[in-house]
Write a protein that holds these residues in place. Structure first.
Motif, PDB file in Angstrom:
ATOM      1  N   PHE A   6       0.826  -1.208   0.000  1.00  0.00           N
ATOM      2  CA  PHE A   6       0.000   0.000   0.000  1.00  0.00           C
ATOM      3  C   PHE A   6       0.856   1.252   0.000  1.00  0.00           C
ATOM      4  CE2 PHE A   6      -2.388  -3.448   1.934  1.00  0.00           C
ATOM      5  CZ  PHE A   6      -3.472  -3.491   1.073  1.00  0.00           C
ATOM      6  N   GLN A   7       1.912   1.252   0.781  1.00  0.00           N
ATOM      7  CA  GLN A   7       2.826   2.400   0.797  1.00  0.00           C
ATOM      8  C   GLN A   7       3.527   2.540  -0.548  1.00  0.00           C
ATOM      9  OE1 GLN A   7       5.842   2.386   3.842  1.00  0.00           O
ATOM     10  NE2 GLN A   7       6.882   4.157   2.982  1.00  0.00           N
ATOM     11  N   VAL A   8       3.958   1.432  -1.130  1.00  0.00           N
ATOM     12  CA  VAL A   8       4.654   1.473  -2.418  1.00  0.00           C
ATOM     13  C   VAL A   8       3.730   2.032  -3.501  1.00  0.00           C
ATOM     14  CG1 VAL A   8       5.666   0.049  -4.241  1.00  0.00           C
ATOM     15  CG2 VAL A   8       6.255  -0.380  -1.853  1.00  0.00           C
ATOM     16  N   LEU A   9       2.479   1.566  -3.541  1.00  0.00           N
ATOM     17  CA  LEU A   9       1.540   2.055  -4.550  1.00  0.00           C
ATOM     18  C   LEU A   9       1.207   3.527  -4.339  1.00  0.00           C
ATOM     19  CD1 LEU A   9      -0.840  -1.002  -4.898  1.00  0.00           C
ATOM     20  CD2 LEU A   9       1.010  -0.298  -6.421  1.00  0.00           C
ATOM     21  N   ASP A  10       1.069   3.940  -3.098  1.00  0.00           N
ATOM     22  CA  ASP A  10       0.794   5.344  -2.799  1.00  0.00           C
ATOM     23  C   ASP A  10       1.950   6.221  -3.263  1.00  0.00           C
ATOM     24  OD1 ASP A  10      -0.877   7.397  -1.663  1.00  0.00           O
ATOM     25  OD2 ASP A  10       0.557   7.506  -0.015  1.00  0.00           O
ATOM     26  N   GLU A  11       3.177   5.784  -2.995  1.00  0.00           N
ATOM     27  CA  GLU A  11       4.350   6.558  -3.401  1.00  0.00           C
ATOM     28  C   GLU A  11       4.519   6.558  -4.927  1.00  0.00           C
ATOM     29  OE1 GLU A  11       7.719   5.207  -1.134  1.00  0.00           O
ATOM     30  OE2 GLU A  11       6.802   5.834   0.758  1.00  0.00           O
ATOM     31  N   ALA A  12       4.200   5.441  -5.575  1.00  0.00           N
ATOM     32  CA  ALA A  12       4.270   5.395  -7.039  1.00  0.00           C
ATOM     33  C   ALA A  12       3.256   6.356  -7.643  1.00  0.00           C
ATOM     34  CB  ALA A  12       4.019   3.974  -7.543  1.00  0.00           C
ATOM     35  N   SER A  13       2.069   6.381  -7.082  1.00  0.00           N
ATOM     36  CA  SER A  13       1.036   7.298  -7.570  1.00  0.00           C
ATOM     37  C   SER A  13       1.469   8.750  -7.388  1.00  0.00           C
ATOM     38  CB  SER A  13      -0.271   7.034  -6.819  1.00  0.00           C
ATOM     39  OG  SER A  13      -1.257   7.956  -7.202  1.00  0.00           O
ATOM     40  N   ALA A  14       2.032   9.056  -6.228  1.00  0.00           N
ATOM     41  CA  ALA A  14       2.475  10.433  -5.952  1.00  0.00           C
ATOM     42  C   ALA A  14       3.635  10.843  -6.855  1.00  0.00           C
ATOM     43  CB  ALA A  14       2.876  10.561  -4.484  1.00  0.00           C
ATOM     44  N   PHE A  97      -0.806  -8.652 -15.153  1.00  0.00           N
ATOM     45  CA  PHE A  97      -0.132  -7.379 -15.365  1.00  0.00           C
ATOM     46  C   PHE A  97      -1.181  -6.281 -15.289  1.00  0.00           C
ATOM     47  CE2 PHE A  97       2.442 -10.666 -17.124  1.00  0.00           C
ATOM     48  CZ  PHE A  97       3.727 -10.318 -16.735  1.00  0.00           C
ATOM     49  N   TYR A  98      -0.973  -5.347 -14.383  1.00  0.00           N
ATOM     50  CA  TYR A  98      -1.909  -4.251 -14.145  1.00  0.00           C
ATOM     51  C   TYR A  98      -1.346  -2.993 -14.790  1.00  0.00           C
ATOM     52  CZ  TYR A  98      -3.637  -7.367 -10.483  1.00  0.00           C
ATOM     53  OH  TYR A  98      -4.146  -8.449  -9.798  1.00  0.00           O
ATOM     54  N   VAL A  99      -2.156  -2.347 -15.602  1.00  0.00           N
ATOM     55  CA  VAL A  99      -1.777  -1.078 -16.216  1.00  0.00           C
ATOM     56  C   VAL A  99      -2.757  -0.041 -15.665  1.00  0.00           C
ATOM     57  CG1 VAL A  99      -1.474   0.198 -18.366  1.00  0.00           C
ATOM     58  CG2 VAL A  99      -0.963  -2.261 -18.292  1.00  0.00           C
ATOM     59  N   ALA A 100      -2.215   0.925 -14.944  1.00  0.00           N
ATOM     60  CA  ALA A 100      -3.050   1.934 -14.301  1.00  0.00           C
ATOM     61  C   ALA A 100      -2.562   3.312 -14.719  1.00  0.00           C
ATOM     62  CB  ALA A 100      -2.973   1.787 -12.782  1.00  0.00           C
ATOM     63  N   SER A 101      -3.497   4.196 -14.958  1.00  0.00           N
ATOM     64  CA  SER A 101      -3.125   5.551 -15.370  1.00  0.00           C
ATOM     65  C   SER A 101      -3.584   6.569 -14.340  1.00  0.00           C
ATOM     66  CB  SER A 101      -3.733   5.870 -16.738  1.00  0.00           C
ATOM     67  OG  SER A 101      -5.145   5.793 -16.681  1.00  0.00           O
ATOM     68  N   LYS A 102      -2.842   7.652 -14.287  1.00  0.00           N
ATOM     69  CA  LYS A 102      -3.213   8.772 -13.424  1.00  0.00           C
ATOM     70  C   LYS A 102      -4.149   9.674 -14.206  1.00  0.00           C
ATOM     71  CE  LYS A 102      -1.240  10.396 -10.268  1.00  0.00           C
ATOM     72  NZ  LYS A 102      -1.320  10.621  -8.857  1.00  0.00           N
ATOM     73  N   PRO A 103      -5.134  10.252 -13.536  1.00  0.00           N
ATOM     74  CA  PRO A 103      -6.008  11.190 -14.238  1.00  0.00           C
ATOM     75  C   PRO A 103      -5.222  12.434 -14.670  1.00  0.00           C
ATOM     76  CG  PRO A 103      -6.652  10.977 -11.923  1.00  0.00           C
ATOM     77  CD  PRO A 103      -5.504  10.055 -12.155  1.00  0.00           C
ATOM     78  N   ILE A 104      -5.588  13.020 -15.773  1.00  0.00           N
ATOM     79  CA  ILE A 104      -4.888  14.189 -16.302  1.00  0.00           C
ATOM     80  C   ILE A 104      -4.985  15.361 -15.338  1.00  0.00           C
ATOM     81  CG2 ILE A 104      -4.873  15.905 -18.163  1.00  0.00           C
ATOM     82  CD1 ILE A 104      -5.596  13.590 -20.053  1.00  0.00           C
TER      83      ILE A 104
END
Length: 108
Positions: A6-14, A97-104
């Motif tokens: 959860f921390q890794v995904l949060d930091e990747a998103s940030a 394999f998960y491909v996730a995008s950040k909103p613009i």
């Protein structure tokens, strides 16, 4: 395996810019046992990885070691990703394999 996914995904998103793409690989399994029947190796993989990590970590963190497709997608969305796609490759029965995008217009 990540001890604190959860921390890794949060930091990747940030860390990603607003239109960034994130690729994640995880064991091809579900947190719903009946859905794992499609992959005859899913129970074995789950057992192997959990037992390996159980020897390394405390009991409190074990609930997050192998979470399955549904919680993985939910967590990706909770940390700020949108449009999460899960891909199963025909020649790889071990992984999703998960491909996730950040909103613009992301504020993060």
């Amino acid at each position: 395996m990540q001890p604190d996914p959860f921390q890794v995904l949060d930091e990747a998103s940030a860390a990603l810019r607003p239109d960034g793409i994130f690729l994640m690989q995880d064991i091809a399994n579900s947190n719903q046992a009946e859905l794992n029947l499609k992959n005859p190796l899913a129970p074995l993989l789950h057992t192997i990885f959990c037992m390996r990590n159980k020897a390394r970590q405390n009991e409190a963190s074990m609930e997050h070691i192998s979470w399955g497709q549904e919680p993985a997608c939910q967590t990706l969305e909770e940390v700020g990703f949108e449009k999460v796609e899960v891909h199963a490759l025909p020649y790889d029965m071990f992984n999703y394999f998960y491909v996730a995008s950040k909103p613009i217009s992301s504020e993060r």
